[in-house]
Write an enzyme that holds these catalytic residues in place. Structure first.
Site, short mmCIF file in Angstrom:
data_model
loop_
_atom_site.label_atom_id
_atom_site.label_comp_id
_atom_site.label_asym_id
_atom_site.label_seq_id
_atom_site.Cartn_x
_atom_site.Cartn_y
_atom_site.Cartn_z
N HIS A 75 4.12 6.55 -2.00
CA HIS A 75 5.11 6.76 -0.95
C HIS A 75 6.48 6.34 -1.47
O HIS A 75 6.64 5.23 -1.99
CB HIS A 75 4.76 5.94 0.30
N TYR A 205 7.52 3.25 11.21
CA TYR A 205 7.69 1.97 11.90
C TYR A 205 8.53 2.26 13.14
O TYR A 205 9.72 2.55 13.02
CB TYR A 205 8.40 0.97 11.01
N PRO A 297 1.62 -8.68 9.02
CA PRO A 297 1.47 -7.47 8.20
C PRO A 297 2.66 -6.53 8.24
O PRO A 297 2.67 -5.56 7.48
CB PRO A 297 0.22 -6.81 8.80
N LYS A 301 3.06 -7.63 2.75
CA LYS A 301 3.25 -8.56 1.64
C LYS A 301 2.01 -9.37 1.26
O LYS A 301 1.98 -9.96 0.17
CB LYS A 301 4.39 -9.54 1.96
N TYR A 389 10.87 -4.29 0.23
CA TYR A 389 9.64 -3.57 0.53
C TYR A 389 8.90 -3.19 -0.75
O TYR A 389 7.67 -3.35 -0.83
CB TYR A 389 9.94 -2.32 1.35
#
Length: 395
Positions: A75, A205, A297, A301, A389
């Site tokens: 991704h 998200y 979550p 990480k 990220y």
């Protein structure tokens, strides 16, 4: 009682323990891994996984990444959904070409177990009544009972506690030697697995007044999705129809987007907290992975921090055994904690920006929307999210 010896005794066949064992093996350092569950049980624990660029690179470097590269989903960004619209964060353009891999944690575990055993690694499953002692001496020991009931004692140069939040290593450290920092969040995630095609090419998200939603994926025909709920929510109160209605409401967009629906075959409620233990060492016992830290979550990480701990600890142990250097062992906790606190901050920030907190008013809602607008309209804001990220560098 049988007695044996090894250089590094590792408790826990999770990501941290298996990675540490194999990295040490590649450096010619002997280890024994003890795991209280059977191999089948360990490999059957279903957990999602988003692998940072550094974790992807590590899996390939140690010879465990072949299946990941074939079956994982690369991704190159995520979608932030708010105010009924989508804004994409493009990772490669913001991080010098880095990306992430969607590859379940249990698949990582399967690959690591296989590569360890194929290389002659010593993993002892179904080790019962494990205990550690003499931790502040030069010869710490592990005692356990094997599958046949025989008690064995292993004398080690060092012990790595990689046995998670419910393990025996952290509680074996004397009271007062550790400081525990913890933050409990007033919500959880209601997670599902369903049989359906992907709803999106990348993770979504979504911030909504009814609560956060994450649209993830598992495979071309199995999808994983979550919505924010009470940490005491009961799965039996949610029929499939009610679940899909909730997802549709929270994921609604101005262009009429709807998720791909299908039969739901798994429902679970996940509590959320942040926890950091300091220091990550007592005597010759070193903590790594979930035994030392837990993150919500939202920031993806947990697995990646375990991989980083393993690399930092392996580097320190290699310097000790090959060069008779102890400095990196003394610095292990401080070095690991700097990255852990940054990941903890990022996970807290993502969680705070996207979730609806109890008692939230219009002022708080406007602040969250303003934060999302800034992150998605400012290159500096988007870069800060992206570089965290995909994974910050290891010192």
């Amino acid at each position: 009682m049988r007695t044996t010896r090894t250089q590094v005794g590792i408790i826990g066949a999770g990501p941290a323990g298996l990675l540490l064992s194999h990295i040490l093996h590649l450096q010619g350092i002997e280890s024994v891994v003890l795991e209280r569950h059977s191999r089948d049980d360990v490999e059957a624990i279903i957990k999602a996984g988003v692998l940072e660029q550094g974790t992807i690179d590590l899996m390939n470097e140690i010879g465990a990444g072949e299946r990941m590269m074939k079956e994982g989903f690369r991704h190159e960004g995520i979608i932030l959904r708010f105010d009924g619209r989508d804004e994409r964060i493009d990772f490669p353009s913001l991080t010098g070409g880095k990306s992430v891999m969607i590859y379940a944690q249990h698949d990582v575990i399967k690959d690591l177990i296989k590569v360890r055993l194929d290389s002659g690694g010593d993993i002892r499953f179904e080790a019962k009544d494990v205990s550690v002692y003499d931790l502040d001496t030069a010869q710490p020991k592990i005692r356990y009972r094997d599958k046949s009931g025989v008690v064995e004692e292993i004398t080690c140069d060092f012990i790595a506690g990689c046995d998670g939040t419910q393990g025996i290593c952290r509680p074996s450290i004397p009271a007062g030697a550790l400081k525990v920092h913890e933050r409990l969040y007033p919500f959880g995630w209601f997670g599902i697995l369903c049989k359906a095609p992907p709803s999106s090419d990348e993770l979504i998200y979504a911030m909504h007044e009814r609560g956060f939603v994450l649209v993830s994926t598992r495979s071309p025909d199995i999808q994983r999705m979550y919505f924010q709920c009470s940490p005491t929510e009961k799965v039996e109160n949610w029929s499939d129809d009610r679940i899909w209605a909730e997802f549709r409401a929270r994921l609604a967009t101005q262009d009429g987007w709807v998720p791909q629906e299908g039969p739901i075959f798994s429902k679970t409620v996940i509590g959320m907290r942040s926890l950091v233990v300091e220091p990550m060492r007592y005597g010759r016992l070193f903590l790594a992975g979930d035994s030392a830290h837990v993150v919500p979550p939202t920031g993806a990480k947990g697995l990646n921090l375990a991989a980083t701990d393993a690399q930092i600890l392996a580097r320190a142990l290699t310097a000790y055994f090959k060069s008779n250097r102890s400095d990196l062992l003394y610095q292990y906790s401080e070095t690991a904690l700097r990255r852990i606190w940054k990941a903890t901050r990022f996970s807290w920030w993502m969680t705070s920006m996207l979730h609806t907190f109890p008692g939230t008013d219009e002022f708080q809602n406007r602040l969250q929307l303003s934060e999302l607008n800034y992150v998605t309209s400012s290159r500096a804001g988007a870069m800060a999210l992206a570089e965290n990220y995909v994974g910050l560098p290891i010192e």
